[in-house]
Design a protein around this motif. Structure first.
Motif, PDB file in Angstrom:
ATOM      1  N   ILE A  35     -19.063  52.859   3.634  1.00 28.05           N
ATOM      2  CA  ILE A  35     -18.237  53.531   2.390  1.00 28.05           C
ATOM      3  C   ILE A  35     -18.401  54.157   0.829  1.00 28.05           C
ATOM      4  O   ILE A  35     -18.107  54.822   0.856  1.00 28.05           O
ATOM      5  N   LEU A  36     -19.224  52.865   0.958  1.00 30.69           N
ATOM      6  CA  LEU A  36     -20.036  53.513  -0.414  1.00 30.69           C
ATOM      7  C   LEU A  36     -21.453  53.943  -0.658  1.00 30.69           C
ATOM      8  O   LEU A  36     -22.044  53.976  -1.964  1.00 30.69           O
ATOM      9  N   ARG A  37     -21.832  53.828   0.500  1.00 32.64           N
ATOM     10  CA  ARG A  37     -23.278  55.011   0.730  1.00 32.64           C
ATOM     11  C   ARG A  37     -22.942  55.824  -0.292  1.00 32.64           C
ATOM     12  O   ARG A  37     -24.328  56.422  -0.988  1.00 32.64           O
ATOM     13  N   VAL A  38     -21.934  57.165  -0.229  1.00 32.40           N
ATOM     14  CA  VAL A  38     -21.639  58.081  -0.339  1.00 32.40           C
ATOM     15  C   VAL A  38     -21.800  58.254  -2.265  1.00 32.40           C
ATOM     16  O   VAL A  38     -22.510  59.302  -2.809  1.00 32.40           O
ATOM     17  N   LYS A  39     -21.704  57.049  -2.717  1.00 37.33           N
ATOM     18  CA  LYS A  39     -21.866  56.606  -4.385  1.00 37.33           C
ATOM     19  C   LYS A  39     -23.119  56.450  -4.342  1.00 37.33           C
ATOM     20  O   LYS A  39     -23.255  57.226  -5.380  1.00 37.33           O
ATOM     21  N   VAL A  40     -23.948  56.475  -4.278  1.00 35.90           N
ATOM     22  CA  VAL A  40     -25.475  56.540  -4.323  1.00 35.90           C
ATOM     23  C   VAL A  40     -26.289  57.429  -3.866  1.00 35.90           C
ATOM     24  O   VAL A  40     -27.173  58.552  -4.240  1.00 35.90           O
ATOM     25  N   TYR A  41     -25.312  58.655  -3.208  1.00 39.65           N
ATOM     26  CA  TYR A  41     -25.673  59.700  -2.627  1.00 39.65           C
ATOM     27  C   TYR A  41     -25.539  60.688  -4.109  1.00 39.65           C
ATOM     28  O   TYR A  41     -25.979  61.897  -4.339  1.00 39.65           O
ATOM     29  N   GLU A  42     -24.075  60.291  -4.200  1.00 37.61           N
ATOM     30  CA  GLU A  42     -24.131  60.939  -6.060  1.00 37.61           C
ATOM     31  C   GLU A  42     -25.312  61.718  -6.147  1.00 37.61           C
ATOM     32  O   GLU A  42     -24.714  63.741  -6.890  1.00 37.61           O
ATOM     33  N   PRO A  43     -25.600  61.516  -7.881  1.00 32.16           N
ATOM     34  CA  PRO A  43     -27.068  61.919  -8.152  1.00 32.16           C
ATOM     35  C   PRO A  43     -27.830  62.672  -7.610  1.00 32.16           C
ATOM     36  O   PRO A  43     -28.051  63.594  -8.448  1.00 32.16           O
ATOM     37  N   ILE A  44     -28.013  62.368  -6.106  1.00 31.57           N
ATOM     38  CA  ILE A  44     -28.642  63.186  -5.148  1.00 31.57           C
ATOM     39  C   ILE A  44     -28.010  64.702  -5.052  1.00 31.57           C
ATOM     40  O   ILE A  44     -28.518  65.780  -5.563  1.00 31.57           O
ATOM     41  N   LEU A  45     -26.671  64.733  -4.513  1.00 30.41           N
ATOM     42  CA  LEU A  45     -26.040  65.814  -4.948  1.00 30.41           C
ATOM     43  C   LEU A  45     -25.535  66.696  -5.833  1.00 30.41           C
ATOM     44  O   LEU A  45     -25.106  68.095  -5.223  1.00 30.41           O
ATOM     45  N   LEU A  46     -25.602  66.080  -7.066  1.00 31.57           N
ATOM     46  CA  LEU A  46     -24.683  66.718  -7.595  1.00 31.57           C
ATOM     47  C   LEU A  46     -25.727  67.485  -8.506  1.00 31.57           C
ATOM     48  O   LEU A  46     -25.960  68.561  -8.790  1.00 31.57           O
ATOM     49  N   LEU A  47     -27.417  67.247  -8.027  1.00 28.62           N
ATOM     50  CA  LEU A  47     -28.976  68.041  -8.583  1.00 28.62           C
ATOM     51  C   LEU A  47     -29.015  68.954  -7.324  1.00 28.62           C
ATOM     52  O   LEU A  47     -29.932  70.569  -8.162  1.00 28.62           O
ATOM     53  N   GLY A  48     -28.599  68.849  -6.699  1.00 27.56           N
ATOM     54  CA  GLY A  48     -29.406  69.499  -5.301  1.00 27.56           C
ATOM     55  C   GLY A  48     -30.319  68.852  -4.393  1.00 27.56           C
ATOM     56  O   GLY A  48     -31.244  67.837  -5.336  1.00 27.56           O
ATOM     57  N   LYS A  49     -30.696  69.182  -3.405  1.00 24.53           N
ATOM     58  CA  LYS A  49     -32.064  69.048  -2.787  1.00 24.53           C
ATOM     59  C   LYS A  49     -33.078  69.178  -3.345  1.00 24.53           C
ATOM     60  O   LYS A  49     -34.579  68.957  -3.057  1.00 24.53           O
ATOM     61  N   PHE A  52     -34.920  67.139  -5.500  1.00 23.85           N
ATOM     62  CA  PHE A  52     -35.327  66.359  -5.307  1.00 23.85           C
ATOM     63  C   PHE A  52     -36.518  66.368  -4.221  1.00 23.85           C
ATOM     64  O   PHE A  52     -37.168  65.283  -3.327  1.00 23.85           O
ATOM     65  N   ALA A  53     -37.159  67.634  -3.378  1.00 26.08           N
ATOM     66  CA  ALA A  53     -37.652  68.008  -2.226  1.00 26.08           C
ATOM     67  C   ALA A  53     -39.237  67.305  -2.689  1.00 26.08           C
ATOM     68  O   ALA A  53     -39.535  67.333  -2.293  1.00 26.08           O
ATOM     69  N   SER A  54     -39.487  67.871  -4.393  1.00 21.36           N
ATOM     70  CA  SER A  54     -40.674  67.240  -4.719  1.00 21.36           C
ATOM     71  C   SER A  54     -40.886  66.176  -5.521  1.00 21.36           C
ATOM     72  O   SER A  54     -41.123  65.463  -5.944  1.00 21.36           O
TER      73      SER A  54
END
Length: 178
Positions: A35-49, A52-54
């Motif tokens: 359930i808390l995994r989404v919280k770790v993904y938040e900074p990644i999802l906000l900026l977009g993939k 983070f690709a490079s």
């Protein structure tokens, strides 16, 4: 960059790479609880993939509980990306990312200063005190007069002597007996 929450400390190493994000040597998809995994993904999802690709991110986390570790991780990722863009890209994009994170959730950039308050003597916790037996026997009534409730061993509450009236005249009498 560091992320902190209570006693949990997360460290993020952000460097140019292929877009891998690893936590303690394992992929970030293995974060528990789910359930808390989404919280770790938040900074990644906000900026977009694409941002983070490079970039490769290596995360280490210690201390605290599950929830504190997750919040420390998300803060470390966000602060690491801001620092990476400041050092390797340009100041304008760094400011844009920082403002985006601050607008979404301030705790992504700014650490929460609250800590557990230490226990003190004279009680079982930080604030609670042990009961004093003499304080139990004396309690004032609702505060409308100068009466005292006195507890006797038979556990019957009796109104003690009190000032009757405005208190200025000094007339003394029993207001009520139970």
């Amino acid at each position: 960059c560091f992320g902190r929450k209570k006693t949990a400390v997360a460290v993020a190493l952000v460097k140019t790479g292929k877009g891998q994000i690893r936590l303690n040597g394992c992929p970030i998809t293995t974060v528990k609880p789910d359930i808390l995994r989404v919280k770790v993904y938040e900074p990644i999802l906000l900026l977009g993939k694409e941002k983070f690709a490079s970039v490769d991110i290596r995360l280490r986390v210690k201390g605290g509980g599950y929830t504190s570790q997750v919040y420390a991780l998300r803060q470390a990722i966000a602060k690491g990306m801001v620092a990476y863009y400041q050092k390797f890209v340009d100041e304008a994009s760094k400011k844009e990312i920082r403002d985006l994170y601050l607008a979404y959730d301030r705790s992504l950039i700014v650490a929460d200063p609250r800590r557990c308050e230490p226990k003190k003597f004279g009680g079982r916790s930080a604030r609670a005190r042990f009961q004093n037996p003499t304080d139990e026997r004396r309690r004032s009534c609702s505060g409308c007069c100068r009466c005292l409730l006195v507890s006797y061993p038979c556990m019957a509450w009796v109104w003690a002597w009190a000032y009757v009236g405005d208190g200025a005249s000094g007339t003394l009498g029993i207001t009520r007996a139970v």
